[in-house]
Design an enzyme around this catalytic site. Structure first.
Site, mmCIF file in Angstrom:
data_model
loop_
_atom_site.group_PDB
_atom_site.id
_atom_site.type_symbol
_atom_site.label_atom_id
_atom_site.label_comp_id
_atom_site.label_asym_id
_atom_site.label_seq_id
_atom_site.Cartn_x
_atom_site.Cartn_y
_atom_site.Cartn_z
ATOM 1 N N SER A 1 -30.202 12.927 -15.798
ATOM 2 C CA SER A 1 -30.004 14.263 -16.356
ATOM 3 C C SER A 1 -31.313 14.701 -16.964
ATOM 4 C CB SER A 1 -28.935 14.213 -17.437
ATOM 5 O OG SER A 1 -29.012 15.382 -18.225
ATOM 6 N N TYR B 1 -25.411 11.185 -25.280
ATOM 7 C CA TYR B 1 -25.600 11.407 -23.846
ATOM 8 C C TYR B 1 -27.056 11.156 -23.464
ATOM 9 C CZ TYR B 1 -25.435 14.037 -19.403
ATOM 10 O OH TYR B 1 -25.505 14.426 -18.087
ATOM 11 N N LYS C 1 -28.734 8.411 -20.872
ATOM 12 C CA LYS C 1 -29.341 8.887 -19.623
ATOM 13 C C LYS C 1 -30.822 8.473 -19.542
ATOM 14 C CE LYS C 1 -26.058 11.082 -17.339
ATOM 15 N NZ LYS C 1 -25.620 10.650 -15.995
#
Ligand code: ZN
Length: 699
Positions: free
Chosen positions: A584, A597, A601
């Protein structure tokens, strides 16, 4: 075997056909042809053929006699009225005067006498149908009949079973010569005052006839039932079958087989054939017989099987499958053992080809020498094909071959068509035309596992991979959504898509998913590790840390679980491999309060690079796609609104706020995965699919 003829169903065919302007004669021809086609013990995948003699009206209003006979490319199981094109009968009869006719002339004779110029070419056995007087004629390669006809003295055996109603025709290859031979034998039989009930073509198949579709069909069933009855009196030789759990053995063995076949046949890295396995009680019992290897090296049960299975199968005895683990010294020996056996098979095939060309003084273009059928006692029959459909056809044909060999050996000795006669069919231009050739699609030969495939980027990627010819296992933990997606994808991709419900947080479930890919398609070449979630949170709080911990499970470790399981398979195949991760832009340009997150990632990118470094020496490629703001389930439940608010914009503007000013779609990300799946010189790379985000430029 019993008749499946049902007067009511026949009536339905007649009514439905009438509504389409098709007459009763052809409607009933279609009905009983399908009855034959639906039973694999009678005909398989395009084998067998049927006809009816009737009349047709020409454009000028003239009524002429025609033969409606199965056209090439039609399968009896699904044949439609158009599958029996009409051919003028008179010119076919006139041609019977000729002493010989080449196959090319025969095809020309048939095609130029079709009533519909666009109809498929009539069956290569058309002239045989034309020269027999009966109205309806049925031809099959029934297993039970072949057990009688594939014998050193099949004639005696068939006379014992069928009595004076038998017309026996010694082996001749299909074509004009066989049609004449068969018609002459039939005429002589009838002239001698005997009834002609059953025509058996030595080492090939059976014809029955009748004035109605029902009579001809029921004679076929009766004849096959009599053969079955004869066989059932003789007990097949018993064998002991292996008791170990086969699914594990299959999953372990198939990648080795697939890798060796891919390597030897010169397939590019990360591509290979599909290898599928079948193991019924009867198959395992056959493979356990002491004479199984000898029987399987004799030849095909009926000539046209040679195009599916090659003349013989490769028997792999005593493979050390059970004790093998990738990376252990035994692994090399398993791979080497398979390779030696396949090379041996190929050199025998080359010798057969050279010997036959010399003996017949012909020059032909040699086909590939690699086996289509590999027999592994305790595991089953392995079928090889470019696609799973092709591999399954091989398995269907061989499963019936095993039935014929078992029964033939029980009542006498299995003695099918000779290698010399098989060669004529294998290298016969008319039969070769049955095998379609075309350019391989871009991802043809690739087996991919796509995780998180029930929606969003995973779904778009799986669909794109399938559209480009890959075989794809779609994995998701949402069983209902996955079932719907599988149903929809199967409609266009058929057997090239399979599914597995798995929660990849559990390493054992990731392992199980990869096993399903191996047992279904024979191995794994590409992993699109996409499943994940998008937890928000402030790392400086207890709650934020808990979310980080959970995110490391779902957005980092799950990827490793899948990669690790796939790696073992890729190493067994020895053909490199391709790991693709859905990273991402958060890994480069974290958003506010998105730590759980972004951190996971970022770690995923490190994981991708580590695999590139550690696996490069054996051909493993590891890459990632760095996507941003794709409207998927990840943004559901208020996440989109919350992220837009965090950037101080409306939701739609949030999705378009990039250098190109366009919303990036799941399909755009799928294209990037497709590119990386084919980029053989690329590893350790991140492809950006975010519409342009300067703060997230990889650096
Ligand atoms: Zn035939």
């Amino acid at each position: 075997m019993r008749s499946r003829y049902d007067d009511e169903e026949a009536g339905r065919y007649v009514r439905e056909a009438a509504a389409q302007g098709v007459d009763e004669v052809l409607a009933l021809r279609t009905y009983t042809a399908r009855l034959l086609g639906k039973d694999g013990a009678l005909v398989l995948h395009g084998g067998g053929n049927t006809s009816v003699k009737t009349t047709a009206t020409t454009l000028l209003g003239e009524t002429i006699d025609v033969l409606r006979v199965k056209g090439s490319g039609w399968d009896l199981a699904t044949i439609a009225p158009a599958g029996h094109p009409a051919v003028r009968l008179a010119p076919l009869h006139e041609a019977r005067r000729l002493a010989t006719m080449t196959d090319e002339d025969m095809v020309n004779l048939l095609r130029t006498n079709l009533l519909d110029a666009s109809a498929p070419t009539p069956s290569v056995e058309t002239l045989l149908h034309a020269y027999l007087p009966a109205r309806y004629i049925d031809h099959t390669h029934a297993d039970a009949l072949l057990a009688l006809a594939d014998q050193p003295d099949g004639e005696t055996l068939c006379r014992r079973v069928y009595g004076p109603g038998l017309v026996w025709v010694p082996y001749v290859m299909p074509g004009f010569a066989l049609a004449k031979r068969c018609a002459d034998a039939y005429d002589a039989h009838v002239r001698s005052g005997r009834p002609a009930e059953v025509i058996v073509l030595e080492r090939h198949g059976i014809f029955t006839m009748g004035e109605t579709a029902k009579a001809s069909y029921e004679r076929m069933i009766l004849a096959v039932a009599r053969a079955e009855e004869y066989i059932s009196g003789k007990k097949p030789l018993a064998g002991t079958s292996c008791a170990s759990p086969r699914s594990e053995l299959e999953a372990r063995l198939l990648p080795y087989l697939r890798g060796v076949l891919a390597k030897l046949s010169g397939a590019p890295s990360e591509r290979g054939p599909v290898v599928a396995v079948r193991a019924t009680e009867r198959i395992l019992a056959f493979l356990a017989r002491p004479d199984a290897e000898r029987l399987s090296s004799i030849g095909c049960a009926t000539p046209d099987h040679v195009l599916r299975t090659k003349p013989t199968a490769l028997f792999l005895r005593d493979l050390p499958v059970a004790e093998d683990r990738p990376g252990s010294p035994a692994t090399t020996s398993l791979s080497d053992r398979i390779e030696q056996a396949v090379v041996g098979y190929a050199s025998r095939y080359d010798a057969y080809f050279a010997e036959m060309c010399a003996a017949k003084s012909v020059s032909k273009t040699k086909m590939d020498p690699w086996p289509r059928v590999l027999l592994v006692p305790g595991v089953g029959v392995c079928g090889v094909g470019k696609t799973l459909d092709e591999a399954r056809i091989v398995l269907d044909v061989y499963e019936h071959t095993i039935d014929v060999m078992t029964d033939a050996a029980a009542i006498g000795a299995y003695a099918p068509v000779s290698a010399s006669d098989l060669f004529d069919v294998e290298y016969w231009s008319l039969e070769q035309a049955k095998l379609k050739k075309g350019a391989d699609p871009m991802l043809g030969g690739a087996v991919a596992v796509v995780t998180g495939a029930a929606s969003g980027i995973g779904l778009a990627t799986a669909m794109r991979f399938v559209a480009l010819g890959a075989h794809v296992l779609i994995v998701d933990r949402r069983a209902d959504a996955l079932r719907d997606v599988l149903g929809a994808m199967t409609r266009s991709a058929g057997s090239r898509v399979a599914s597995c419900v798995a929660d990849l947080v559990q390493p054992s479930e990731a392992q199980a998913a990869v096993s399903v890919a191996c047992r279904t398609f024979g191995g794994v070449d590409v992993v699109v590790s996409n499943a994940g979630d998008a937890p928000e949170g402030d790392l400086g709080t207890e709650e934020g840390e808990a979310r980080l911990r959970a995110s490391l499970e779902t957005n980092l470790l799950t990827h490793n679980h899948v990669a690790r399981a796939a790696l073992a398979v890729m190493k067994a195949q020895g053909r490199g491999g391709c790991l693709l991760f859905n990273a991402s832009k958060a890994a480069w340009n974290p958003g506010p309060r998105f730590g759980p997150y972004a951190v996971a990632k970022a770690a995923l990118l490190a994981l991708m690079r580590q695999y590139a470094i550690d696996g490069g020496h054996w051909g493993l490629r590891s890459n990632a796609v760095n996507a941003d703001r794709i409207r998927t389930a990840l943004f559901a439940g208020g996440v989109a609104e919350s992220r837009a608010a965090a950037r101080g914009v409306e939701v739609d503007a949030y999705f378009r706020s990039n250098l190109l000013g366009r919303e990036v779609l799941a399909d755009d990300v799928a294209e990037a995965f497709v590119y990386l799946a084919g980029a053989r010189a690329t590893t350790g790379c991140v492809v950006t699919v975010d519409g342009g985000n300067a703060a997230a430029f990889p650096r």
